[in-house]
Write a protein that holds these residues in place. Structure first.
Motif, PDB file in Angstrom:
ATOM      1  N   ILE A 192       0.822  -1.092  -0.118  1.00  0.00           N
ATOM      2  CA  ILE A 192      -0.081   0.050  -0.186  1.00  0.00           C
ATOM      3  C   ILE A 192       0.891   1.193   0.066  1.00  0.00           C
ATOM      4  CG2 ILE A 192      -1.475   1.347   1.431  1.00  0.00           C
ATOM      5  CD1 ILE A 192      -3.003  -1.231   2.171  1.00  0.00           C
ATOM      6  N   MET A 193       1.854   1.232   0.760  1.00  0.00           N
ATOM      7  CA  MET A 193       2.833   2.317   0.632  1.00  0.00           C
ATOM      8  C   MET A 193       3.405   2.672  -0.402  1.00  0.00           C
ATOM      9  SD  MET A 193       4.274   2.238   4.944  1.00  0.00           S
ATOM     10  CE  MET A 193       4.731   3.875   4.712  1.00  0.00           C
ATOM     11  N   ILE A 194       3.977   1.651  -1.056  1.00  0.00           N
ATOM     12  CA  ILE A 194       4.825   1.812  -2.316  1.00  0.00           C
ATOM     13  C   ILE A 194       3.887   2.038  -3.368  1.00  0.00           C
ATOM     14  CG2 ILE A 194       5.478   0.110  -4.343  1.00  0.00           C
ATOM     15  CD1 ILE A 194       6.885  -1.522  -1.934  1.00  0.00           C
ATOM     16  N   GLY A 195       2.569   1.866  -3.409  1.00  0.00           N
ATOM     17  CA  GLY A 195       1.529   2.292  -4.004  1.00  0.00           C
ATOM     18  C   GLY A 195       1.085   3.797  -3.910  1.00  0.00           C
ATOM     19  N   VAL A 196       1.269   4.362  -2.870  1.00  0.00           N
ATOM     20  CA  VAL A 196       0.872   5.671  -2.431  1.00  0.00           C
ATOM     21  C   VAL A 196       2.175   6.504  -3.005  1.00  0.00           C
ATOM     22  CG1 VAL A 196       0.855   7.533  -0.538  1.00  0.00           C
ATOM     23  CG2 VAL A 196      -0.491   5.271  -0.375  1.00  0.00           C
ATOM     24  N   VAL A 197       3.146   6.038  -2.905  1.00  0.00           N
ATOM     25  CA  VAL A 197       4.174   6.883  -3.316  1.00  0.00           C
ATOM     26  C   VAL A 197       4.482   6.757  -4.953  1.00  0.00           C
ATOM     27  CG1 VAL A 197       6.966   6.940  -3.555  1.00  0.00           C
ATOM     28  CG2 VAL A 197       5.835   6.374  -1.240  1.00  0.00           C
ATOM     29  N   SER A 198       4.072   5.650  -5.661  1.00  0.00           N
ATOM     30  CA  SER A 198       4.442   5.381  -7.149  1.00  0.00           C
ATOM     31  C   SER A 198       3.124   6.287  -7.653  1.00  0.00           C
ATOM     32  CB  SER A 198       4.260   4.000  -7.186  1.00  0.00           C
ATOM     33  OG  SER A 198       5.130   3.294  -6.823  1.00  0.00           O
ATOM     34  N   LEU A 199       2.064   6.254  -7.009  1.00  0.00           N
ATOM     35  CA  LEU A 199       0.874   7.230  -7.622  1.00  0.00           C
ATOM     36  C   LEU A 199       1.335   8.743  -7.890  1.00  0.00           C
ATOM     37  CD1 LEU A 199      -2.344   5.730  -6.044  1.00  0.00           C
ATOM     38  CD2 LEU A 199      -1.484   5.690  -8.431  1.00  0.00           C
ATOM     39  N   ASN A 200       2.412   9.154  -7.073  1.00  0.00           N
ATOM     40  CA  ASN A 200       2.653  10.476  -7.193  1.00  0.00           C
ATOM     41  C   ASN A 200       4.096  10.620  -7.694  1.00  0.00           C
ATOM     42  OD1 ASN A 200       0.524  12.238  -5.383  1.00  0.00           O
ATOM     43  ND2 ASN A 200       1.103  10.287  -4.213  1.00  0.00           N
ATOM     44  N   ALA A 201       4.401   9.652  -8.561  1.00  0.00           N
ATOM     45  CA  ALA A 201       5.974   9.458  -9.120  1.00  0.00           C
ATOM     46  C   ALA A 201       5.741   9.220 -10.500  1.00  0.00           C
ATOM     47  CB  ALA A 201       6.698   8.638  -8.472  1.00  0.00           C
ATOM     48  N   PRO A 202       6.627   9.490 -11.245  1.00  0.00           N
ATOM     49  CA  PRO A 202       6.920   8.962 -12.951  1.00  0.00           C
ATOM     50  C   PRO A 202       7.101   7.321 -12.847  1.00  0.00           C
ATOM     51  CG  PRO A 202       9.012  10.128 -12.240  1.00  0.00           C
ATOM     52  CD  PRO A 202       7.928  10.240 -11.095  1.00  0.00           C
ATOM     53  N   ALA A 203       6.674   6.874 -13.785  1.00  0.00           N
ATOM     54  CA  ALA A 203       6.593   5.467 -13.947  1.00  0.00           C
ATOM     55  C   ALA A 203       7.918   4.773 -13.697  1.00  0.00           C
ATOM     56  CB  ALA A 203       6.049   4.843 -15.303  1.00  0.00           C
ATOM     57  N   ALA A 204       9.069   5.490 -13.859  1.00  0.00           N
ATOM     58  CA  ALA A 204      10.350   4.945 -13.985  1.00  0.00           C
ATOM     59  C   ALA A 204      10.570   4.362 -12.301  1.00  0.00           C
ATOM     60  CB  ALA A 204      11.422   5.912 -13.735  1.00  0.00           C
ATOM     61  N   LEU A 205       9.742   4.840 -11.291  1.00  0.00           N
ATOM     62  CA  LEU A 205      10.003   4.536  -9.999  1.00  0.00           C
ATOM     63  C   LEU A 205       9.191   3.180  -9.740  1.00  0.00           C
ATOM     64  CD1 LEU A 205      10.727   4.971  -7.078  1.00  0.00           C
ATOM     65  CD2 LEU A 205       8.874   6.212  -6.656  1.00  0.00           C
ATOM     66  N   PRO A 206       8.191   2.836 -10.104  1.00  0.00           N
ATOM     67  CA  PRO A 206       7.337   1.525  -9.654  1.00  0.00           C
ATOM     68  C   PRO A 206       8.118   0.430 -10.828  1.00  0.00           C
ATOM     69  CG  PRO A 206       6.125   3.116 -11.094  1.00  0.00           C
ATOM     70  CD  PRO A 206       7.143   3.840 -10.546  1.00  0.00           C
ATOM     71  N   LEU A 207       8.587   1.027 -11.844  1.00  0.00           N
ATOM     72  CA  LEU A 207       9.524  -0.091 -12.459  1.00  0.00           C
ATOM     73  C   LEU A 207      10.756  -0.559 -11.653  1.00  0.00           C
ATOM     74  CD1 LEU A 207      10.419  -1.621 -15.098  1.00  0.00           C
ATOM     75  CD2 LEU A 207      11.788   0.656 -15.772  1.00  0.00           C
ATOM     76  N   TYR A 208      11.388   0.256 -11.036  1.00  0.00           N
ATOM     77  CA  TYR A 208      12.438   0.020  -9.815  1.00  0.00           C
ATOM     78  C   TYR A 208      11.802  -0.819  -8.810  1.00  0.00           C
ATOM     79  CZ  TYR A 208      15.279   1.301  -5.967  1.00  0.00           C
ATOM     80  OH  TYR A 208      16.066   1.110  -4.657  1.00  0.00           O
ATOM     81  N   TRP A 209      10.688  -0.313  -8.246  1.00  0.00           N
ATOM     82  CA  TRP A 209      10.024  -1.157  -7.180  1.00  0.00           C
ATOM     83  C   TRP A 209       9.635  -2.500  -7.699  1.00  0.00           C
ATOM     84  CZ3 TRP A 209      10.928   0.341  -2.761  1.00  0.00           C
ATOM     85  CH2 TRP A 209      10.827   1.655  -2.211  1.00  0.00           C
ATOM     86  N   ALA A 210       9.219  -2.652  -8.905  1.00  0.00           N
ATOM     87  CA  ALA A 210       8.764  -4.079  -9.541  1.00  0.00           C
ATOM     88  C   ALA A 210       9.708  -5.079  -9.671  1.00  0.00           C
ATOM     89  CB  ALA A 210       7.929  -3.852 -10.589  1.00  0.00           C
ATOM     90  N   VAL A 211      10.839  -4.528 -10.435  1.00  0.00           N
ATOM     91  CA  VAL A 211      11.918  -5.645 -10.571  1.00  0.00           C
ATOM     92  C   VAL A 211      12.714  -5.820  -9.299  1.00  0.00           C
ATOM     93  CG1 VAL A 211      14.283  -5.446 -11.761  1.00  0.00           C
ATOM     94  CG2 VAL A 211      12.699  -4.304 -12.817  1.00  0.00           C
ATOM     95  N   GLY A 212      12.683  -5.020  -8.362  1.00  0.00           N
ATOM     96  CA  GLY A 212      13.448  -5.364  -7.215  1.00  0.00           C
ATOM     97  C   GLY A 212      12.430  -6.214  -6.442  1.00  0.00           C
ATOM     98  N   GLY A 213      11.249  -6.106  -6.255  1.00  0.00           N
ATOM     99  CA  GLY A 213      10.106  -6.906  -5.735  1.00  0.00           C
ATOM    100  C   GLY A 213      10.446  -8.434  -6.380  1.00  0.00           C
ATOM    101  N   MET A 214      10.279  -8.355  -7.787  1.00  0.00           N
ATOM    102  CA  MET A 214      10.459  -9.743  -8.493  1.00  0.00           C
ATOM    103  C   MET A 214      11.817 -10.473  -8.108  1.00  0.00           C
ATOM    104  SD  MET A 214       8.642  -9.086 -12.337  1.00  0.00           S
ATOM    105  CE  MET A 214       9.475  -7.958 -12.587  1.00  0.00           C
ATOM    106  N   PHE A 215      12.860  -9.807  -8.014  1.00  0.00           N
ATOM    107  CA  PHE A 215      14.083 -10.455  -7.546  1.00  0.00           C
ATOM    108  C   PHE A 215      14.086 -10.820  -6.008  1.00  0.00           C
ATOM    109  CE2 PHE A 215      18.258 -10.685  -5.703  1.00  0.00           C
ATOM    110  CZ  PHE A 215      19.153 -10.816  -6.933  1.00  0.00           C
ATOM    111  N   MET A 216      13.244 -10.171  -5.398  1.00  0.00           N
ATOM    112  CA  MET A 216      13.043 -10.546  -3.682  1.00  0.00           C
ATOM    113  C   MET A 216      12.377 -11.831  -3.787  1.00  0.00           C
ATOM    114  SD  MET A 216      15.053  -8.724  -2.028  1.00  0.00           S
ATOM    115  CE  MET A 216      14.436  -9.368  -0.366  1.00  0.00           C
ATOM    116  N   ILE A 217      11.382 -11.916  -4.604  1.00  0.00           N
ATOM    117  CA  ILE A 217      10.509 -13.134  -4.649  1.00  0.00           C
ATOM    118  C   ILE A 217      11.339 -14.677  -4.716  1.00  0.00           C
ATOM    119  CG2 ILE A 217       8.623 -14.468  -5.880  1.00  0.00           C
ATOM    120  CD1 ILE A 217       7.226 -11.747  -6.076  1.00  0.00           C
ATOM    121  N   VAL A 218      12.200 -14.263  -5.838  1.00  0.00           N
ATOM    122  CA  VAL A 218      13.184 -15.324  -6.025  1.00  0.00           C
ATOM    123  C   VAL A 218      14.095 -15.835  -5.157  1.00  0.00           C
ATOM    124  CG1 VAL A 218      14.749 -16.258  -7.764  1.00  0.00           C
ATOM    125  CG2 VAL A 218      12.793 -15.151  -8.635  1.00  0.00           C
ATOM    126  N   GLN A 219      14.670 -14.543  -4.499  1.00  0.00           N
ATOM    127  CA  GLN A 219      15.654 -14.710  -3.744  1.00  0.00           C
ATOM    128  C   GLN A 219      15.100 -15.327  -2.369  1.00  0.00           C
ATOM    129  OE1 GLN A 219      18.498 -11.420  -2.409  1.00  0.00           O
ATOM    130  NE2 GLN A 219      17.017 -11.402  -0.717  1.00  0.00           N
TER     131      GLN A 219
END
Length: 260
Positions: free
Chosen positions: A224-251
């Motif tokens: 939820i907090m990531i979503g709140v920040v991303s809604l007020n930021a350019p798409a480059a930021l959620p791209l960073y979050w999403a890739v990091g999150g996918m990596f963390m799932i595998v890790q």
């Protein structure tokens, strides 16, 4: 047990606490979006933000100016660099939990013995007896408390890359996949939130029912907090979050399967 339970929870779920702390910092400090360049002053700006900005530009130039690929690659590189810290801490956490499980009956007996005794002398005696139990089982409670220190040390890296993304104006002029990196994309924000929710749920695998109930709320807070920040930021930021999150799932899956 309350103090030890808190330390155990803090160490075991340090990733979520780190994410929440990061999001609070990012949300509170998001006003400084001035372009970063060689004239930017300040130790953090010059050695972290500017360095990452140069790295983003350099990697993008290798892919015909594709800043989306640059963000993805750097995010993965950072996560690979930080991965040994997570593996080591996970192993230490498992070792500590095993020792705590063995010590628990003895600790319960000591606490039962001193229940209702609040004098300074009684409390000191209880602490001495608990210390003897720790020594007997080679357990260091302080080590549990400082176990998240390496993650805190990593924060300048994560923050430096975040601000480099936000303060490198060239990124906003390019697109990646279906969206502009410089504009908010609701669909990708939703995707990033779902990735972090999935990561939170994956982290609960293997826990007993009590632990799962205690930590279930964490499955909602960080996304939820990531979503709140991303809604007020350019798409480059959620791209960073999403890739990091996918990596963390595998890790997380690798650690749960192979780290003992």
């Amino acid at each position: 047990m309350g103090k030890h339970g808190l330390l155990t929870a803090f160490k075991k779920y340090r990733f979520f606490f780190l994410v929440i702390l990061l999001v609070f910092v990012l949300a509170g400090c998001g006003g400084n979006n001035t372009p970063i360049d060689s004239s930017s002053t300040g130790f953090f700006d010059h050695y972290f933000v500017y360095t990452f900005s140069l790295l983003i530009k350099k990697i993008a130039s290798l892919f015909q100016g594709n800043y989306g690929i640059a963000i993805v690659l750097i995010t993965i590189i950072i996560r690979f660099v930080l991965m040994p810290f997570f593996i080591r801490q996970s192993k230490n956490s498992k070792d500590s939990q095993k020792k705590m499980a063995v010590m628990k009956p003895e600790m319960d007996e000591i606490q039962k013995k001193y229940k209702g005794k609040s004098s300074t002398e009684d409390q000191l005696s209880m602490q001495r007896e608990l210390s003897e139990v720790y020594k007997k089982h080679d357990f260091n409670p302080v080590k549990m408390a400082v176990g998240c220190l390496p993650l805190i040390i990593q924060m300048p890296i994560l923050l430096g890359f975040y601000y480099a993304i936000m303060r490198t104006p060239e990124i906003a002029e390019h697109s990646f996949l279906w969206f502009s990196l410089g504009e908010t994309d609701i669909l990708f924000v939703v995707f990033a939130v779902l990735i972090y929710y999935l990561q939170a749920r994956v982290s609960l695998i293997g826990m007993d029912e009590t632990q799962r109930k205690q930590m279930a709320v964490m499955s909602f807070i960080s996304p939820i907090m990531i979503g709140v920040v991303s809604l007020n930021a350019p798409a480059a930021l959620p791209l960073y979050w999403a890739v990091g999150g996918m990596f963390m799932i595998v890790q997380t899956l690798i650690i749960k399967k192979y780290v003992h």
